[in-house]
Design an enzyme around this catalytic site. Structure first.
Site, PDB file in Angstrom:
ATOM      1  N   HIS A  13      -1.424   1.157   7.543  1.00 39.50           N
ATOM      2  CA  HIS A  13      -1.916   1.147   6.163  1.00 39.50           C
ATOM      3  C   HIS A  13      -1.811   2.547   5.558  1.00 39.50           C
ATOM      4  CE1 HIS A  13      -4.116  -0.258   2.727  1.00 39.50           C
ATOM      5  NE2 HIS A  13      -5.126   0.589   2.926  1.00 39.50           N
ATOM      6  N   CYS A  31       0.831  -1.202   0.000  1.00 36.19           N
ATOM      7  CA  CYS A  31       0.000   0.000   0.000  1.00 36.19           C
ATOM      8  C   CYS A  31       0.872   1.261   0.000  1.00 36.19           C
ATOM      9  CB  CYS A  31      -0.949   0.012   1.185  1.00 36.19           C
ATOM     10  SG  CYS A  31      -0.147  -0.127   2.797  1.00 36.19           S
TER      11      CYS A  31
END
Length: 487
Positions: free
Chosen positions: A433, A113
């Site tokens: 994330h 990510c």
């Protein structure tokens, strides 16, 4: 005799006019083709209005691209037959593609990510995308490409797919080459899985490679004048040096509540070094002022620091608010401040003059469901946007005749507009994330933003972007990408 094209409700019409004809004649011919009475016509041309008494020659109408005409036809005049309504479920894939304006998502290949969010932000930098589109290696064959040439070629392939708005793009080739060129991104955990990495490092390393192959450094380069003074010898003469950087750092302390606070803090520091007069180490205060502003400004929140007891990069969770429009006038060196502020004020005047056209565009709403009409409406909106942006650029060129806005790599003013954000959710750089948030380029007011959660793409409103200021382990802005106003 000249031939002018107009576009209304998705259709293009050609009109023949004499240069001595008046605006009134032009409007009457528009009415013949579109059934829109002159009083309801809004013709998007430079200057904003077509006066009845003005001659066609004085209007400087575009002969290359269709001129957008807005307005509703007169209900009492004959109209064309009603088109059969077409439903979305009856469309084939190519028809759906024309209507769908959603940008591309990138597949997460296992803790990637950080890379996906970095590429989404880099893709928004038009000058990079344009140079990649035209990039061709000069090497004799694929096997003889340098590592950075290979990386650039791979990124060109990913951006090509993104520009076509293909969905769920797989960036495996680019990731593989990135790990070969920069081995830190190939680090694995004890279980053999690839580790989460820092998005800022990926963003910066990709730019480093592109600087080598595409020569884009000037688009991002900041320059500073650094004045150093010995605190123990207040009467001693200060020394002046000059330095460059590729981003501004926002340092975060318990006093930092706004981006401005952190940026000002980053321009001032105290260091210890040896002094020949005192024959010992002593403290020096260094104050920096900005002598060059780039077209694209990268701002990094310095949220991560090395925590010895855990041997990990920990995160500062403090809330730091950031503006959608950033003015750096107070941080500029006196040698450039007056000029930058003057250009800023001229751009503000042009923006104000164009505000009515933008307001009318926002009031326009889609009124039909037919697929064909949807396509026409999308084309019409794109034409209206192009007309508004073209008029704005023309007015800017007239207001700033000495600046080539198309080729400039330096921000001629002191003001920036926020374009994109990389955020981080979690308490550590090695976990959590990363996501990207990008302003919709088709939304003139910046109220609509795209959220990129790897291959999941969604729309959010501007107020959700403000919540990225932080204050907890939810999404915190890590990288801000600004672009010079009017560029």
């Amino acid at each position: 005799m000249v031939k002018v094209s107009i576009k209304n409700a998705g259709k293009v019409y050609d009109i023949e006019l004499e240069l001595t004809d008046t605006g009134k004649t032009f409007k009457e011919k528009i009415q013949e083709l579109t059934l829109i009475p002159p009083q309801r016509q809004k013709i998007l041309v430079k200057g904003g209005k077509v006066q009845d008494e003005a001659t066609i020659e004085s209007l400087n109408l575009s002969l290359k691209a269709p001129i957008m005409v807005l307005g509703t036809p007169d209900k009492d005049l004959p109209t064309k037959p009603v088109e059969k309504q077409v439903f979305l479920e009856d469309l084939n894939s190519s028809q759906l593609y024309k209507i769908d304006n959603e940008p591309s998502g990138l597949i997460n290949l296992g803790n990637t990510c950080y890379l996906n969010s970095s590429m989404q932000v880099l893709f928004q930098i038009k000058d990079i995308a344009d140079r990649l589109k035209n990039y061709n290696t000069t090497s004799s064959g694929a096997g003889s490409l340098s590592p950075q040439e290979s990386l650039t070629s791979a990124l060109k392939g990913v951006f090509s797919q993104m520009s076509q708005k293909q969905q769920n793009i797989n960036p495996t080739l680019f990731l593989t080459i990135l790990r070969n060129v920069y081995p830190q991104f190939a680090e694995r955990s004890e279980t053999g899985h690839f580790k989460q990495q820092d998005a800022e490092e990926a963003y910066s390393q990709i730019l480093t490679a592109l600087n080598n192959t595409l020569k884009i450094e000037d688009y991002f380069k900041l320059s500073f004048k650094a004045t150093s003074k010995c605190l123990a010898l207040p009467d001693a003469e200060s020394t002046v040096t000059y330095e460059d950087a590729s981003k501004l750092n926002c340092h975060i302390s318990i006093q930092t509540n706004f981006l401005r606070d952190g940026l000002l803090s980053g321009l001032k520091e105290t260091i210890e070094k040896y002094n020949d007069t005192l024959q010992s180490n002593t403290e020096y205060e260094i104050n920096r002022t900005i002598t060059r502003l780039p077209k694209y400004l990268t701002v990094q929140f310095v949220r991560f620091y090395w925590k010895r007891d855990t041997q990990k990069k920990s995160k500062i969770l403090r809330k730091v608010q950031f503006p959608f429009e950033l003015d750096l006038a107070e941080m500029l060196d006196d040698s450039i401040k007056q000029e930058k502020v003057s250009v800023r004020d001229n751009i503000r005047k042009v923006e104000k003059d164009n505000s009515d056209m933008i307001r009318d565009f926002k009031k326009a709403k889609r009124t039909n469901d037919s697929t064909i009409q949807l396509q026409q409406q999308q084309e019409e909106e794109e034409m209206k946007l192009l007309s508004i942006k073209t008029k704005f650029q023309d007015d800017l060129k007239a207001a700033l005749p000495s600046i080539d806005l198309e080729t400039v790599t330096e921000n001629p003013s002191s003001v920036y507009q926020l374009q994109a954000i990389i955020s981080h959710k979690g308490a550590s750089a090695d976990s959590g994330h990363y996501q990207a948030f990008v302003k919709d380029p088709l939304d003139l007011d910046g109220d609509k933003w795209w959220k990129f959660n790897d291959d999941k793409v969604s729309v959010i409103e501007k107020d959700k972007i403000e919540q990225l200021a932080g204050g907890g382990e939810s999404d915190n802005a890590l990288i801000l990408l600004y672009k010079g106003i009017g560029l």
